[in-house]
Motif scaffolding. Structure first.
Motif, PDB file in Angstrom:
ATOM      1  N   ASP A  52      33.127  -2.157  23.450  1.00  0.00           N
ATOM      2  CA  ASP A  52      32.959  -2.951  24.668  1.00  0.00           C
ATOM      3  C   ASP A  52      34.224  -2.824  25.512  1.00  0.00           C
ATOM      4  N   MET A  53      34.127  -2.045  26.593  1.00  0.00           N
ATOM      5  CA  MET A  53      35.272  -1.769  27.458  1.00  0.00           C
ATOM      6  C   MET A  53      35.411  -2.849  28.522  1.00  0.00           C
ATOM      7  N   GLY A  54      36.657  -3.338  28.720  1.00  0.00           N
ATOM      8  CA  GLY A  54      36.862  -4.444  29.636  1.00  0.00           C
ATOM      9  C   GLY A  54      36.139  -5.668  29.135  1.00  0.00           C
ATOM     10  N   CYS A  55      36.361  -5.978  27.869  1.00  0.00           N
ATOM     11  CA  CYS A  55      35.495  -6.910  27.139  1.00  0.00           C
ATOM     12  C   CYS A  55      35.648  -8.365  27.549  1.00  0.00           C
ATOM     13  N   GLY A  56      36.783  -8.711  28.184  1.00  0.00           N
ATOM     14  CA  GLY A  56      36.965 -10.100  28.588  1.00  0.00           C
ATOM     15  C   GLY A  56      36.896 -11.047  27.407  1.00  0.00           C
ATOM     16  N   ALA A  57      36.175 -12.142  27.596  1.00  0.00           N
ATOM     17  CA  ALA A  57      36.097 -13.176  26.562  1.00  0.00           C
ATOM     18  C   ALA A  57      34.994 -12.926  25.541  1.00  0.00           C
ATOM     19  N   GLY A  58      34.298 -11.799  25.641  1.00  0.00           N
ATOM     20  CA  GLY A  58      33.315 -11.453  24.615  1.00  0.00           C
ATOM     21  C   GLY A  58      31.883 -11.814  24.940  1.00  0.00           C
ATOM     22  N   LEU A  59      31.520 -11.838  26.226  1.00  0.00           N
ATOM     23  CA  LEU A  59      30.173 -12.256  26.607  1.00  0.00           C
ATOM     24  C   LEU A  59      29.097 -11.264  26.172  1.00  0.00           C
ATOM     25  N   VAL A  60      29.405  -9.966  26.185  1.00  0.00           N
ATOM     26  CA  VAL A  60      28.416  -8.991  25.729  1.00  0.00           C
ATOM     27  C   VAL A  60      28.057  -9.253  24.267  1.00  0.00           C
ATOM     28  N   VAL A  61      29.071  -9.518  23.460  1.00  0.00           N
ATOM     29  CA  VAL A  61      28.831  -9.822  22.048  1.00  0.00           C
ATOM     30  C   VAL A  61      28.015 -11.102  21.905  1.00  0.00           C
ATOM     31  N   ASP A  62      28.334 -12.106  22.713  1.00  0.00           N
ATOM     32  CA  ASP A  62      27.567 -13.357  22.665  1.00  0.00           C
ATOM     33  C   ASP A  62      26.084 -13.095  22.875  1.00  0.00           C
ATOM     34  N   TYR A  63      25.761 -12.261  23.853  1.00  0.00           N
ATOM     35  CA  TYR A  63      24.352 -11.987  24.153  1.00  0.00           C
ATOM     36  C   TYR A  63      23.702 -11.089  23.112  1.00  0.00           C
ATOM     37  N   LEU A  64      24.451 -10.155  22.551  1.00  0.00           N
ATOM     38  CA  LEU A  64      23.900  -9.329  21.472  1.00  0.00           C
ATOM     39  C   LEU A  64      23.510 -10.209  20.291  1.00  0.00           C
ATOM     40  N   LYS A  65      24.375 -11.151  19.954  1.00  0.00           N
ATOM     41  CA  LYS A  65      24.084 -12.060  18.851  1.00  0.00           C
ATOM     42  C   LYS A  65      22.882 -12.949  19.176  1.00  0.00           C
ATOM     43  N   GLU A  66      22.887 -13.501  20.374  1.00  0.00           N
ATOM     44  CA  GLU A  66      21.814 -14.419  20.766  1.00  0.00           C
ATOM     45  C   GLU A  66      20.456 -13.734  20.761  1.00  0.00           C
ATOM     46  N   LYS A  67      20.391 -12.527  21.305  1.00  0.00           N
ATOM     47  CA  LYS A  67      19.108 -11.866  21.503  1.00  0.00           C
ATOM     48  C   LYS A  67      18.590 -11.159  20.262  1.00  0.00           C
TER      49      LYS A  67
END
Length: 213
Positions: A52-67
């Protein structure tokens, strides 16, 4: 993040990280969920390796986990902001997170050789923006992916030509480095339409999917 002055971009996001998720959720920022959904659409599972490039606070991971309904992910994060990295670490979002500037493929290959050819997916939900990334980041995406892996990233439509993103994508298609799979348009900051917040206003963006050859 990718900008000539590392201190400038780091300071900007170190300040923003204090209420980063609250601000972006309040104005409607679908980029991270777009990257997560397209990853799942193209075969992401809990066993997939993701950068995850330019990952910030980890929102992409949050959504991967949620979905996907799982708490187990294999995601490496990259960002240039100590503040954002701290936020992501506090959430336990990543299996590994690294602080360095992107858009220098030679440095990426030399100093992060363990990331080369490792990933099933590379995501970038806010990296392609003015003052952030140059088209050189596409080479780093390609380098990091396994053959057959997917690069999934977003950009405002208004940035594609002026910042040479479209040209950069097309050149790498012509060079046989990756193939274009799809793109989809969506509205970014849609919640700011009726309730403006600072500099935010609705803007058309696209999510892109490319496959490494």
């Amino acid at each position: 993040m990718c900008i000539r002055d590392r201190d400038t971009i780091s300071a900007k996001y170190d300040e923003l990280c204090r209420n980063y998720e609250e601000v972006y959720n309040s104005v409607g920022w679908p980029d991270p969920v777009q990257c997560a959904e397209k990853s799942i659409e193209h075969g992401y599972t809990a066993d997939s390796e993701v950068l995850d490039m330019g990952c910030g606070a980890g929102l992409v991971v949050d959504y991967l986990k949620e979905k996907t309904g799982t708490d187990t992910v294999k995601v490496v994060g990259i960002d240039a902001s100590d503040g954002m990295i701290k936020k992501a670490e506090e959430k336990g979002a990543y299996t590994d997170i690294r602080n360095f500037l992107l858009c220098n493929p030679e440095n990426f290959r030399t100093n992060h050789a363990d990331l080369i050819g490792k990933f099933d997916f590379v995501t970038a939900s806010g990296l392609l923006a003015e003052g952030h990334a140059t088209p050189d980041v596409f080479d780093e995406m390609i380098d990091a992916l396994k053959v057959g892996g997917y690069a999934i990233f977003t950009s405002r439509v208004e940035y594609l030509e002026p910042l040479n993103y479209q040209k950069g994508m097309d050149e790498r298609v012509e060079a046989g480095k990756w193939e274009f799979i799809k793109k989809e348009e969506y509205e970014k900051y849609s919640k700011a339409k009726d309730c403006p917040l600072g500099r935010f206003k609705p803007v058309i963006s696209e999510v892109f999917v490319f496959k490494k050859l």
